[in-house]
Design a protein around this motif. Structure first.
Motif, PDB file in Angstrom:
ATOM      1  N   ASN A 104       0.815  -1.211   0.000  1.00  0.00           N
ATOM      2  CA  ASN A 104       0.000   0.000   0.000  1.00  0.00           C
ATOM      3  C   ASN A 104       0.851   1.263   0.000  1.00  0.00           C
ATOM      4  N   TYR A 105       0.171   2.403   0.064  1.00  0.00           N
ATOM      5  CA  TYR A 105       0.856   3.697  -0.012  1.00  0.00           C
ATOM      6  C   TYR A 105       1.664   4.010   1.235  1.00  0.00           C
ATOM      7  N   LYS A 106       1.474   3.251   2.320  1.00  0.00           N
ATOM      8  CA  LYS A 106       2.258   3.426   3.532  1.00  0.00           C
ATOM      9  C   LYS A 106       3.489   2.532   3.559  1.00  0.00           C
ATOM     10  N   SER A 107       3.745   1.886   2.430  1.00  0.00           N
ATOM     11  CA  SER A 107       4.902   0.991   2.285  1.00  0.00           C
ATOM     12  C   SER A 107       4.809  -0.227   3.201  1.00  0.00           C
ATOM     13  N   THR A 108       3.600  -0.686   3.471  1.00  0.00           N
ATOM     14  CA  THR A 108       3.371  -1.940   4.184  1.00  0.00           C
ATOM     15  C   THR A 108       2.449  -2.801   3.330  1.00  0.00           C
ATOM     16  N   HIS A 109       2.268  -4.027   3.748  1.00  0.00           N
ATOM     17  CA  HIS A 109       1.320  -4.910   3.068  1.00  0.00           C
ATOM     18  C   HIS A 109       0.040  -4.957   3.891  1.00  0.00           C
ATOM     19  N   SER A 110      -1.095  -4.913   3.220  1.00  0.00           N
ATOM     20  CA  SER A 110      -2.340  -4.811   3.975  1.00  0.00           C
ATOM     21  C   SER A 110      -3.521  -5.374   3.204  1.00  0.00           C
ATOM     22  N   LEU A 111      -4.546  -5.719   3.978  1.00  0.00           N
ATOM     23  CA  LEU A 111      -5.896  -5.963   3.472  1.00  0.00           C
ATOM     24  C   LEU A 111      -6.757  -4.762   3.850  1.00  0.00           C
ATOM     25  N   VAL A 112      -7.795  -4.515   3.068  1.00  0.00           N
ATOM     26  CA  VAL A 112      -8.627  -3.340   3.287  1.00  0.00           C
ATOM     27  C   VAL A 112      -9.990  -3.763   3.836  1.00  0.00           C
ATOM     28  N   LEU A 113     -10.382  -3.114   4.917  1.00  0.00           N
ATOM     29  CA  LEU A 113     -11.737  -3.245   5.465  1.00  0.00           C
ATOM     30  C   LEU A 113     -12.513  -1.997   5.068  1.00  0.00           C
TER      31      LEU A 113
END
Length: 385
Positions: free
Chosen positions: A173-182
């Protein structure tokens, strides 16, 4: 090329794990915590009475049958293990050592019990809203947040995860981490009304909305929103639709309002941005309550995306399940009459979403802006903006 030698298991069940009934955390500590409801609340994020009520709803879905080889783990202990993972975000191995079960057993329990919690509670705590439900939500937004015809605040939350194998940049993501979106729609009392979990971290809030079932229903008009109504006291504005409110990352639609973009805005537009932001804060607060109560959100989630999705959905229905028991004891939301000058107005919003708005959408936003500056003005807004 040398082949890895197969692992030789020395025990069918390790001697340490055989003592789970005598020394396991559920059979010792949890039973002692039942004598002190305050400590029980801190441990499970719910009282023992609520724990027992929840067990009654999911017990039949998580009960296992004893075999000739071994005695199964009881439904109460399985629920305790899953809630402890959601409440702390500890690793499976940490919980396995505490409860004296195998770490693979913890992995299976968390997956199965989280899915059972969602199945058992979703119809009760998060049913598909009907027209009368949307009307009730709009009435509460008008009463508590002074925003007419509002049927929910929408926003997305990135949940940091460990990058899945061979996933490339899908979750980056744009925060330079990996994520799932809720992606969630929240009502005036911080209850989740619609959730969509599983969006890739690389997607923006606008993209998550576009790719979700909720976004599709919003576009094709199948959400069963109430018909356009006249705002009491502002009949000259004509019929206005019921709308959701979102931040600047979302598009401007007929049923979705976003703030006016830019830095150099007129006072009237800044007033609209303040009033919209004030109503939209409910979704931010709901996310804050969720992550404060279920601390798995404050850690890097190391489970697979499928299990992460089940856990997130379970925490959302648990959030509603617990809050519905406290709403009746509160007559008014503390933030409803806030005059804090630090309340965000979105004047200096750094992000900009796609905004291919129609003329009707633009005109509707101007109409709401006119209402908030004239008939719908509240006494303290002049001191905030």
């Amino acid at each position: 090329m040398s082949r890895r030698r197969p692992r030789v298991h020395r025990f069918w069940v390790h001697p340490i794990l055989r003592k789970c009934l005598q020394r396991g955390e559920y059979h010792v500590l949890v039973q002692e915590l039942r004598l002190d409801d305050h400590l029980f609340q801190q441990y499970f994020r719910m009282s023992k009475n609520v724990f027992d009520e929840l067990l009654g709803k999911v017990g039949s879905l998580i009960t296992k049958v004893d075999t000739h080889m071994r005695v199964s783990i009881g439904p109460a202990e399985r629920l305790a293990i899953c809630l402890r993972y959601l409440a702390t975000g500890d690793s499976y191995r940490t919980i396995a050592f505490s409860y004296r079960v195998g770490h693979a057993t913890v992995a299976v329990i968390v997956k199965e019990v989280a899915g059972a919690i969602w199945t058992a509670l979703v119809e009760e705590t998060m049913p598909v809203p009907q027209p009368e439900d949307w009307r009730a939500i709009a009435a509460e937004f008008q009463e508590i947040w002074n925003f007419p015809n509002c049927v929910g605040a929408v926003d997305g939350k990135h949940m940091v995860i460990q990058a899945p194998a061979n996933s490339g940049s899908l979750y980056f993501n744009y925060k330079s981490t990996h994520s799932l979106v809720l992606l969630a729609v929240v009502d005036a009392r911080y209850l989740f009304r619609v959730v969509d979990v599983g969006g890739f971290g690389r997607s923006s809030d606008s993209g998550s909305l576009r790719n979700s079932a909720f976004g599709e229903s919003l576009r094709d008009g199948s959400l069963q929103l109430p018909p356009d109504t006249v705002i009491p006291g502002a009949e000259q504005l004509g019929l206005l639709p019921h709308v959701f409110v979102g931040d600047e990352a979302f598009p401007l639609l007929d049923n979705l309002l976003r703030p006016f973009p830019g830095r150099h805005l007129t006072r009237e537009r800044r007033m609209f941005n303040y009033r919209l932001s004030r109503a939209r804060l409910v979704v931010e607060c709901a996310f804050g309550i969720l992550s404060s109560q279920w601390r798995m959100f404050r850690r890097v989630i190391t489970t697979s995306p499928e299990v992460t999705e089940l856990c997130v959905k379970a925490t959302c229905v648990l959030h509603n399940f617990l809050r519905r028991k406290t709403i009746g004891r509160r007559s008014r939301t503390p933030l409803a009459d806030s005059t804090d000058e630090a309340t965000p107005t979105l004047l200096d919003a750094p992000r900009m979403g796609s905004n291919n708005a129609t003329r009707r959408s633009i005109q509707l936003r101007e109409t709401f802006s006119s209402y908030f500056n004239e008939e719908g003005a509240v006494p303290w807004q002049q001191y905030v903006v």
